[in-house]
Design an enzyme around this catalytic site. Structure first.
Site, PDB file in Angstrom:
ATOM      1  N   HIS A 151     -12.833  -8.727  -4.707  1.00  0.00           N
ATOM      2  CA  HIS A 151     -12.329  -7.388  -4.366  1.00  0.00           C
ATOM      3  C   HIS A 151     -11.492  -6.907  -5.555  1.00  0.00           C
ATOM      4  CE1 HIS A 151     -10.394  -4.234  -2.128  1.00  0.00           C
ATOM      5  NE2 HIS A 151      -9.372  -4.919  -1.660  1.00  0.00           N
ATOM      6  N   HIS A 179     -12.394  -4.235   3.091  1.00  0.00           N
ATOM      7  CA  HIS A 179     -12.136  -2.860   3.472  1.00  0.00           C
ATOM      8  C   HIS A 179     -12.414  -1.846   2.347  1.00  0.00           C
ATOM      9  CE1 HIS A 179      -8.049  -2.256   1.475  1.00  0.00           C
ATOM     10  NE2 HIS A 179      -8.372  -3.495   1.173  1.00  0.00           N
ATOM     11  N   ASP A 206      -3.860  -5.816  -5.940  1.00  0.00           N
ATOM     12  CA  ASP A 206      -3.159  -7.042  -5.536  1.00  0.00           C
ATOM     13  C   ASP A 206      -3.997  -8.300  -5.769  1.00  0.00           C
ATOM     14  OD1 ASP A 206      -4.660  -5.782  -3.464  1.00  0.00           O
ATOM     15  OD2 ASP A 206      -3.715  -7.045  -1.951  1.00  0.00           O
ATOM     16  N   HIS A 265      -4.569 -13.452   1.456  1.00  0.00           N
ATOM     17  CA  HIS A 265      -3.169 -13.198   1.830  1.00  0.00           C
ATOM     18  C   HIS A 265      -2.794 -14.185   2.930  1.00  0.00           C
ATOM     19  CE1 HIS A 265      -2.735  -9.402  -0.323  1.00  0.00           C
ATOM     20  NE2 HIS A 265      -3.789  -8.903   0.278  1.00  0.00           N
ATOM     21  N   GLU A 267      -9.137  -4.488  -5.686  1.00  0.00           N
ATOM     22  CA  GLU A 267      -7.843  -3.827  -5.486  1.00  0.00           C
ATOM     23  C   GLU A 267      -6.746  -4.552  -6.277  1.00  0.00           C
ATOM     24  OE1 GLU A 267      -6.876  -2.918  -1.396  1.00  0.00           O
ATOM     25  OE2 GLU A 267      -5.313  -1.505  -2.025  1.00  0.00           O
ATOM     26  N   TYR A 290      -2.225  -6.978  10.513  1.00  0.00           N
ATOM     27  CA  TYR A 290      -3.103  -6.722   9.360  1.00  0.00           C
ATOM     28  C   TYR A 290      -4.367  -5.989   9.815  1.00  0.00           C
ATOM     29  CZ  TYR A 290      -4.946  -7.559   4.709  1.00  0.00           C
ATOM     30  OH  TYR A 290      -5.428  -7.384   3.437  1.00  0.00           O
ATOM     31  N   ASP A 297      -9.456 -10.221   1.667  1.00  0.00           N
ATOM     32  CA  ASP A 297      -8.484  -9.614   2.593  1.00  0.00           C
ATOM     33  C   ASP A 297      -8.735  -9.989   4.056  1.00  0.00           C
ATOM     34  OD1 ASP A 297      -6.707  -8.140   0.979  1.00  0.00           O
ATOM     35  OD2 ASP A 297      -8.121  -6.490   0.787  1.00  0.00           O
ATOM     36  N   HIS A 357       0.852  -1.210   0.000  1.00  0.00           N
ATOM     37  CA  HIS A 357       0.000   0.000   0.000  1.00  0.00           C
ATOM     38  C   HIS A 357       0.876   1.244   0.000  1.00  0.00           C
ATOM     39  CE1 HIS A 357      -3.908  -1.793   1.907  1.00  0.00           C
ATOM     40  NE2 HIS A 357      -3.920  -1.874   0.600  1.00  0.00           N
TER      41      HIS A 357
HETATM   42 FE1  FEO Z   1      -7.486  -4.747  -0.358  1.00  0.00          FE
HETATM   43 FE2  FEO Z   1      -5.269  -7.332  -0.439  1.00  0.00          FE
HETATM   44  O1  FEO Z   1      -6.200  -5.849  -1.079  1.00  0.00           O
END
Ligand code: FEO
Length: 395
Positions: free
Chosen positions: A77, A143, A81, A223, A79, A190, A162, A21
């Site tokens: 999601h 998130h 990643d 993750h 994002e 996290y 996430d 991030h």
């Molecule tokens: Fe919100 Fe692992 O990305």
């Protein structure tokens, strides 16, 4: 890597990433971008991986099934990643329809302008794969506004993206194959650095999940390591962190110009230690902010100190305080301390900042002109002792 009957891990391990991030999250243990291949009458992939790892994910899938046989891609999601590999993947899986929330569609269209074969889903929508099925649960702001969880009822596997993840690169795939204390620490890190400000929503979502009686046997995040055997451990920890439950400990964070504020910080620590309470001390200029935020997630008291520069706090502690207050900590006590040469200001600004963000300061701040005298050091020890005795100590 088979994780259950007909379910394979097809993600990527990022061993060398050291910040995430931007620079807001230190990842000394690396991370992984988990993706799962579900083989059935219809074949599905849950989540993509970060773009530079797209070929790794694609190769893994290819060893198990030709890509043109992929029917569905679940995008929990948008994002980067987790979506970075999706443009390449969709080209190679021409028959695949993407499933995700309306906001996910929006994020993919903005991140990767192309035509998406996208099917929007809402909470309660289901998708049959044959013997197995998927059920979708929207999780807005956990998130991102687009976040979604996917539930596989026939095998009792929960895919929360996430949530419940950890930034850990490992040759292992399951939490129970690793040192549990280390995994829990990374899960806490996290939560502290990503989800703490969203705690109110986390409580509601976990309570909603519990009321659904899902009988979760496995939590497979996107993750780090997969929770199996005892997923209640991470669920109950999330609830505790979200409720801002604290332990009997204090954290001292400060920045110093010539060492006067350091002496005050150590005197406060002595007072706390004398009272027998758990405490830690951090010179913010030498520390990792991500680690300190983690430490503060369950600390009852924050002591914040700074030397004065231009009637203000020093810049690193100012940045840290900005980060900390952005986490919206609840039910905490604080105290301000620091030093100055010819004109003060830092201590007043720390006090104002903490109070503005709802942190109670029941004791007077302590300020020293130049190096702290014995009287001031004694006042610092006394402050540590009083706070320890009245608010932290259990004895
Ligand atoms: Fe919100 Fe692992 O990305």
């Amino acid at each position: 890597m088979k994780i259950a009957e007909g379910i394979h891990w097809v993600g990527a391990v990022d061993w060398n990433i050291r910040s995430f991030h931007g620079n807001t999250f230190s990842t000394r243990l690396g991370t992984s971008y988990n993706s799962y291949l579900l083989l059935d009458e219809k074949n599905a992939i849950i989540d993509g991986v970060y773009g530079p790892f797209a070929s790794e994910q694609i190769e893994r899938i290819n060893t198990l099934i030709p890509l043109e046989k992929i029917d569905y891609i679940i995008a929990n999601h948008g994002e980067n990643d987790h979506s970075g590999s999706l443009p390449a993947l969709t080209k190679l899986c021409p028959n695949a329809k993407i499933f995700g929330t309306a906001k996910c569609k929006e994020s993919l269209e903005r991140l990767y302008p192309q035509s998406w074969n996208f099917h929007t889903v809402k909470t309660g929508d289901t998708l049959s794969l044959g013997k197995k099925s998927l059920s979708f649960i929207e999780a807005p702001m956990l998130h991102w506004p687009d976040s979604m969880f996917t539930w596989l009822p026939e095998l009792s596997i929960f895919f929360p993206n996430d949530a419940f993840g950890q930034h850990i690169a490992s040759s292992q795939r399951f939490v129970d194959e690793c040192d549990i204390a280390s995994v829990m620490h990374e899960a806490k890190k996290y939560y502290a650095n990503i989800l703490w400000p969203l705690s109110g929503l986390v409580i509601k979502k976990i309570e909603a999940l519990l009321s659904m009686n899902l009988d979760i046997h496995m939590i497979a995040p996107s993750h780090g390591l997969i929770w199996r055997n005892n997923p209640e451990t991470i669920l109950s920890s999330y609830l505790s962190w979200a409720k801002n439950e604290t332990k009997n400990k204090a954290v001292i964070v400060y920045e110093t110009m010539w060492g006067a504020t350091t002496k005050m910080a150590h005197a406060i620590l002595e007072g706390l230690v004398h009272q027998g309470v758990e405490a830690s001390l951090h010179d913010i200029a030498l520390s990792d902010m991500t680690d300190i935020i983690t430490e503060m997630l369950d600390a009852k008291v924050f002591f914040i100190g700074s030397s004065t520069h231009g009637n203000e706090m020093l810049p690193t502690i100012a940045a840290f305080l900005h980060l900390l207050t952005g986490m919206k900590p609840k039910n905490r006590l604080g105290a301000a301390f620091g030093s100055y040469g010819w004109g003060g200001g830092a201590v007043k600004r720390i006090k104002e900042t903490l109070e503005t963000h709802g942190i109670k300061l029941p004791y007077d701040s302590i300020e020293s002109q130049f190096s702290p005298s014995q009287e001031i050091l004694e006042a610092c020890r006394s402050l540590g002792q009083q706070v320890g005795k009245n608010h932290i100590s259990t004895s």
